[in-house]
Scaffold this motif. Structure first.
Motif: not given
Ligand SMILES: *Cc1c(COP(=O)(O)O)cnc(C)c1O
Length: 402
Positions: A96-102, A215-218, A220-229, A231-234
């Motif tokens: 649900a967020s970058g910090m949840a991924a961390v 790990i990514h906070s999605g 930031k650049l992934m959404d890139g339009q400041g709309r959604v929180l 996170g992802i770990t791959v």
């Protein structure tokens, strides 16, 4: 369609991989009977079973299928699949967020007594997690400085399980040699984890340099339009399986709606990041020649202390430029009060250019000494360069400096 584990045929398909941009656009969940062109939004909490046997076999994990959206959902699977292809990873889990991924990644892999070796220059909330919360569960962290990679080995004990870093760092845009850290992790049999948020998978793929997990906070650049929180770990299949098992119980799953938004955003990631980087380099070059600027840092400026390493491991320098206005804190405050177009906000990687004052915002929970040791002076300004026309971005900064 794969859910958690890639089938042998899926893995084979991966081997004749297309270019980054093509994979970002053409990776898609299976079409439904309606033959839609764009992926539909699966806003559903659960999925139905054909009969009692199907239900039993699904729960027994004899079938790889969707059961409940806390475990998996087609929109999350599409998002995960795209990021796996971009990062060269085997599998992933979306949060649900970058910090949840961390948090979810570390909590799934660590036990009481375990030890982390981490770079000191990390995202503020991650730093707080390591220093203020993990000690509650007897998980400790030792830190190394960005310029002391040759001292990392001394920090490793028989309790150490993870080496962790970010590159480029936030907000100092320092660059770490990922290959050196990857080799150390290999030598000592440690899990090497990189928060790749500042680079995005388009500019840097840490798995190439030995990272086991990325790990990514999605947000930031992934959404890139400041709309959604998001996170992802791959990364490595076995490690992701542990993270999946922990997360499907503890419930940090990404919302299908946000996954759907992100999956679309990734289609334009390469295009957007190219422009972010071109604008950022132009701005950094401009600031470097400005008489009112004390210093500027950007990974692809020749004056950056790690320029050669940045060139080795990144495709371009990213969207963040750090600088200080001559006159320190007071001059910095005045700058924030006089910019007109640039947003004063905490996000980054947005289409809109954003200026932040790390010492009073994202890194305010750190003590002054902690901030100084990670290179954040009281006057440091961080700008996330957006997609507006570069002439307008420079004009706004110019009038503020005047
Ligand atoms: C923003 C950020 C995070 C946290 O992500 P959220 O989506 O805000 O929870 C983690 N690491 C880095 C480097 C970030 O910039």
């Amino acid at each position: 369609m794969w859910l958690r584990l890639r089938s042998a045929t899926e893995q084979k398909k991966m081997s004749n991989k297309k270019q980054f941009e093509t994979e970002a656009i053409r990776t898609q969940i299976e079409r439904t009977q309606f033959l839609e062109h764009s992926s539909p939004l699966y806003l559903t909490s659960s999925f139905v079973f054909e009969d009692a046997e199907d239900m039993r076999a699904s729960f027994a994990e004899e079938k790889d299928r969707n059961i409940y959206s806390r475990y998996s959902n087609p929109n999350s699977s599409e998002f995960i699949d795209k990021v796996c292809k971009m990062e060269g990873a085997e599998n992933g889990f979306a949060f649900a967020s970058g910090m949840a991924a961390v948090y979810g990644t570390f909590a799934a892999l660590l036990e009481s007594g375990d030890h982390i070796v981490s770079c000191k220059s990390i995202f503020g909330s991650t730093h707080t997690l390591f220093t203020q919360f993990f000690p509650k569960w007897n998980i400790t962290t030792s830190y190394f400085n960005i310029n002391d990679l040759d001292t990392v080995e001394e920090l490793i004990t028989n309790k150490t399980k993870i080496i962790y870093a970010e590159s480029p760092t936030n907000p100092g845009v320092d660059v770490l040699d990922l290959e050196i850290l990857g080799n150390l992790a290999k030598k000592h049999n440690l899990i090497f984890i990189i928060d790749n948020c500042f680079a995005s998978p388009y500019l840097q793929q840490p798995i190439k340099f030995g990272a086991h997990l990325v790990i990514h906070s999605g947000t930031k650049l992934m959404d890139g339009q400041g709309r959604v929180l998001a996170g992802i770990t791959v990364g490595n299949n076995d490690l992701i399986d542990k993270i999946y098992r922990f997360s499907r119980i503890t419930g940090p799953a990404l919302s299908p709606f946000n996954a759907w938004v992100l999956s679309k955003s990734l289609e334009t990631l390469a295009l957007r990041v190219d422009r972010h980087c071109a604008n950022a380099l132009q701005l950094a070059t401009y600031l470097e020649g400005h008489p009112k600027i004390a210093w500027v840092k950007y990974p692809f400026l020749k004056s950056h202390p790690k320029y050669e390493i940045a060139k080795k491991q990144m495709k371009a320098g990213g969207c963040v430029v750090a600088f200080e206005v001559k006159g320190g804190l007071e001059a910095g405050r005045k700058f924030f009060d006089t910019v007109k177009m640039l947003s004063l906000s905490a996000n980054l990687g947005d289409s809109r250019s954003i200026v932040t004052h790390p010492a009073s915002t994202t890194h305010s929970k750190l003590t002054m000494e902690e901030r100084q040791s990670v290179g954040i002076s009281d006057g440091t300004v961080r700008i996330s360069v957006g997609l507006e026309h570069i002439d307008d971005i420079i004009a706004d900064i110019d009038q503020a400096l005047d």
